[in-house]
Design a protein around this motif. Structure first.
Motif, PDB file in Angstrom:
ATOM      1  N   PHE A 124       0.829  -1.203   0.000  1.00 52.57           N
ATOM      2  CA  PHE A 124       0.000   0.000   0.000  1.00 52.57           C
ATOM      3  C   PHE A 124       0.868   1.260   0.000  1.00 52.57           C
ATOM      4  N   GLN A 125       1.920   1.265   0.823  1.00 53.66           N
ATOM      5  CA  GLN A 125       2.808   2.422   0.910  1.00 53.66           C
ATOM      6  C   GLN A 125       3.612   2.619  -0.374  1.00 53.66           C
ATOM      7  N   ILE A 126       4.083   1.518  -0.965  1.00 55.90           N
ATOM      8  CA  ILE A 126       4.849   1.622  -2.215  1.00 55.90           C
ATOM      9  C   ILE A 126       3.965   2.155  -3.342  1.00 55.90           C
ATOM     10  N   LEU A 127       2.714   1.702  -3.388  1.00 56.67           N
ATOM     11  CA  LEU A 127       1.780   2.202  -4.405  1.00 56.67           C
ATOM     12  C   LEU A 127       1.549   3.702  -4.241  1.00 56.67           C
ATOM     13  N   PHE A 128       1.446   4.146  -2.999  1.00 60.66           N
ATOM     14  CA  PHE A 128       1.276   5.583  -2.769  1.00 60.66           C
ATOM     15  C   PHE A 128       2.499   6.363  -3.239  1.00 60.66           C
ATOM     16  N   ILE A 129       3.691   5.832  -2.943  1.00 55.81           N
ATOM     17  CA  ILE A 129       4.930   6.499  -3.365  1.00 55.81           C
ATOM     18  C   ILE A 129       4.996   6.599  -4.892  1.00 55.81           C
ATOM     19  N   ILE A 130       4.627   5.515  -5.573  1.00 51.23           N
ATOM     20  CA  ILE A 130       4.604   5.534  -7.044  1.00 51.23           C
ATOM     21  C   ILE A 130       3.610   6.582  -7.537  1.00 51.23           C
ATOM     22  N   PHE A 131       2.452   6.628  -6.902  1.00 51.57           N
ATOM     23  CA  PHE A 131       1.408   7.602  -7.244  1.00 51.57           C
ATOM     24  C   PHE A 131       1.932   9.026  -7.054  1.00 51.57           C
ATOM     25  N   PHE A 132       2.608   9.255  -5.923  1.00 49.39           N
ATOM     26  CA  PHE A 132       3.181  10.567  -5.618  1.00 49.39           C
ATOM     27  C   PHE A 132       4.246  10.943  -6.642  1.00 49.39           C
ATOM     28  N   CYS A 133       5.135   9.998  -6.961  1.00 52.96           N
ATOM     29  CA  CYS A 133       6.206  10.261  -7.933  1.00 52.96           C
ATOM     30  C   CYS A 133       5.638  10.570  -9.322  1.00 52.96           C
ATOM     31  N   ALA A 134       4.513   9.937  -9.655  1.00 50.71           N
ATOM     32  CA  ALA A 134       3.871  10.217 -10.945  1.00 50.71           C
ATOM     33  C   ALA A 134       3.392  11.667 -11.001  1.00 50.71           C
ATOM     34  N   PHE A 135       2.826  12.168  -9.892  1.00 50.90           N
ATOM     35  CA  PHE A 135       2.390  13.566  -9.816  1.00 50.90           C
ATOM     36  C   PHE A 135       3.582  14.506  -9.998  1.00 50.90           C
ATOM     37  N   VAL A 136       4.671  14.211  -9.284  1.00 50.08           N
ATOM     38  CA  VAL A 136       5.851  15.073  -9.338  1.00 50.08           C
ATOM     39  C   VAL A 136       6.485  15.038 -10.731  1.00 50.08           C
ATOM     40  N   THR A 137       6.546  13.850 -11.329  1.00 44.47           N
ATOM     41  CA  THR A 137       7.103  13.715 -12.678  1.00 44.47           C
ATOM     42  C   THR A 137       6.312  14.539 -13.685  1.00 44.47           C
ATOM     43  N   ILE A 140       7.333  18.065 -13.421  1.00 48.38           N
ATOM     44  CA  ILE A 140       8.654  18.299 -14.010  1.00 48.38           C
ATOM     45  C   ILE A 140       8.551  18.421 -15.525  1.00 48.38           C
ATOM     46  N   LEU A 141       7.811  17.515 -16.144  1.00 51.90           N
ATOM     47  CA  LEU A 141       7.709  17.483 -17.605  1.00 51.90           C
ATOM     48  C   LEU A 141       6.880  18.646 -18.146  1.00 51.90           C
ATOM     49  N   VAL A 142       5.849  19.049 -17.389  1.00 49.08           N
ATOM     50  CA  VAL A 142       4.952  20.106 -17.875  1.00 49.08           C
ATOM     51  C   VAL A 142       5.493  21.493 -17.569  1.00 49.08           C
ATOM     52  N   GLY A 143       5.943  21.690 -16.320  1.00 51.51           N
ATOM     53  CA  GLY A 143       6.346  23.043 -15.920  1.00 51.51           C
ATOM     54  C   GLY A 143       7.804  23.170 -15.559  1.00 51.51           C
ATOM     55  N   GLY A 144       8.623  22.233 -16.010  1.00 50.81           N
ATOM     56  CA  GLY A 144      10.039  22.263 -15.660  1.00 50.81           C
ATOM     57  C   GLY A 144      10.810  23.325 -16.423  1.00 50.81           C
ATOM     58  N   ASP A 145      12.120  23.334 -16.155  1.00 49.58           N
ATOM     59  CA  ASP A 145      12.984  24.342 -16.793  1.00 49.58           C
ATOM     60  C   ASP A 145      13.615  23.830 -18.080  1.00 49.58           C
ATOM     61  N   GLY A 146      13.145  22.673 -18.553  1.00 50.56           N
ATOM     62  CA  GLY A 146      13.671  22.115 -19.794  1.00 50.56           C
ATOM     63  C   GLY A 146      14.761  21.090 -19.593  1.00 50.56           C
ATOM     64  N   SER A 147      15.213  20.894 -18.357  1.00 51.20           N
ATOM     65  CA  SER A 147      16.283  19.928 -18.103  1.00 51.20           C
ATOM     66  C   SER A 147      15.799  18.490 -18.121  1.00 51.20           C
ATOM     67  N   GLY A 148      14.469  18.304 -18.030  1.00 46.17           N
ATOM     68  CA  GLY A 148      13.914  16.956 -18.068  1.00 46.17           C
ATOM     69  C   GLY A 148      14.104  16.228 -16.751  1.00 46.17           C
ATOM     70  N   LEU A 149      14.056  14.887 -16.835  1.00 50.77           N
ATOM     71  CA  LEU A 149      14.119  14.065 -15.640  1.00 50.77           C
ATOM     72  C   LEU A 149      15.539  13.696 -15.229  1.00 50.77           C
ATOM     73  N   PHE A 150      16.522  14.064 -16.035  1.00 43.83           N
ATOM     74  CA  PHE A 150      17.906  13.666 -15.750  1.00 43.83           C
ATOM     75  C   PHE A 150      18.761  14.903 -15.486  1.00 43.83           C
ATOM     76  N   SER A 151      19.248  14.985 -14.265  1.00 40.94           N
ATOM     77  CA  SER A 151      20.057  16.129 -13.863  1.00 40.94           C
ATOM     78  C   SER A 151      20.897  15.756 -12.649  1.00 40.94           C
ATOM     79  N   PHE A 152      22.093  16.362 -12.558  1.00 38.81           N
ATOM     80  CA  PHE A 152      22.948  16.158 -11.397  1.00 38.81           C
ATOM     81  C   PHE A 152      22.702  17.217 -10.326  1.00 38.81           C
ATOM     82  N   GLN A 153      21.790  18.140 -10.619  1.00 35.84           N
ATOM     83  CA  GLN A 153      21.532  19.240  -9.697  1.00 35.84           C
ATOM     84  C   GLN A 153      21.131  18.780  -8.287  1.00 35.84           C
TER      85      GLN A 153
END
Length: 297
Positions: A124-137, A140-153
């Motif tokens: 149940f907790q892992i599913l929630f984390i995946i759900f949360f990460c999907a929201f955050v992703t 990133i893709l919609v309103g990010g700065d163009g760096s995408g999902l891969f960055s060393f920042q």
């Protein structure tokens, strides 16, 4: 402890988690080696007693007992506070008593029931984390700065400080604690010399992947995230990411997680007390037999 760790690490949570994981990995490796040598309930108490001497093991055992006894108390108190916040008309002590009864019932039924309850909660907790990460992703893709999902920042920045990262890692190490509890199940596990070391490494690695993923994605999506209170920073973050719906789900996950912590804590402390009591009982029996032999050889 999200907010507290965030402040201690200077916002560089992903880097702090990596450092904490490296330290915990060596600790987990040590436990895996010891459980192979001594597949007996008792965890560090047994290992110290067998590898060093019984007197040192006695001291370690009683020190560990404080941790194993306090952990279920914290789980019960947290559970009561969470549910009282959701249902103010029901006092905290009612929820605490109810949880104690349920924990006792689950543990009396047997270890398989404990495993089923814990397994459901973890999924149940892992599913929630995946759900949360999907929201955050998505953010990133919609309103990010163009760096995408891969960055060393998230791991390196212009104001990167090794001392700050280590300060955060020192606190974050607490997030990994608990993997040692599986060593208390050594005498109930099939082939413990192989099974328990695998379980230890799986726990630590899966936890590290989840922690680092969450901190990495949130740092990419919200690099300037600020919060009013460090104790409630996680709630503020969840509210910002998913609104009321995700916040309500997060509260449910916390309640389930706290309940599971209580189940596993009570299970661990009973096994630990068994190992500690069995050893002291054996010493008492030996002393009685020795005394009787002196008086009546």
């Amino acid at each position: 402890m999200y907010g507290v760790a965030f402040e201690a690490a200077g916002g560089m949570l992903a880097a702090a988690y990596v450092v904490a994981f490296i330290a915990i990995f060596f600790t987990a490796y040590s436990y895996s080696r010891m459980v192979k040598a001594y597949p007996i309930s008792g965890s560090a108490y047994t290992y110290t007693k067998k590898a060093i001497n019984p007197k040192m093991g006695f001291l370690v055992g009683w020190a560990l007992l404080l941790d194993y006894i306090v952990s279920p108390i914290i789980a019960c108190l947290t559970f009561g506070l969470f549910l009282n916040a959701q249902f103010p008309s029901i006092p905290v002590y009612v929820w605490i008593i109810l949880l104690n009864v349920i924990l006792a019932f689950v543990n009396i039924i047997g270890i398989k029931s404990v495993a089923r309850v814990s397994g459901f909660s973890v999924i149940f907790q892992i599913l929630f984390i995946i759900f949360f990460c999907a929201f955050v992703t998505k953010d990133i893709l919609v309103g990010g700065d163009g760096s995408g999902l891969f960055s060393f920042q998230p791991f390196f920045s212009s104001d990167f400080s090794v001392s700050t990262i280590f300060s955060g890692a020192a606190l974050i190490c607490f997030c990994f604690l608990g993997f040692d509890a599986v060593t208390t199940m050594a005498e109930e596990t099939v082939n413990p010399r192989k099974t328990i070391p695998k379980a230890i490494f799986l726990i630590v690695i899966i936890a590290a992947v989840l922690y680092i993923s969450i901190s990495y994605l949130t740092q990419l999506a919200y690099p300037n995230f600020t919060f009013e209170n460090g104790d409630t920073a996680s709630f503020e973050l969840i509210q910002m990411v998913g609104g009321n719906l995700l916040s309500a789900l997060f509260t449910t996950v916390l309640i389930v997680a706290t309940f599971t912590q209580g189940v596993s804590s009570v299970t661990s402390v009973t096994r630990f007390l068994f190992a500690l009591g069995e050893s002291q009982s054996c010493r008492t029996k030996c002393l009685v037999i020795y005394t009787l032999n002196i008086k009546h050889p």
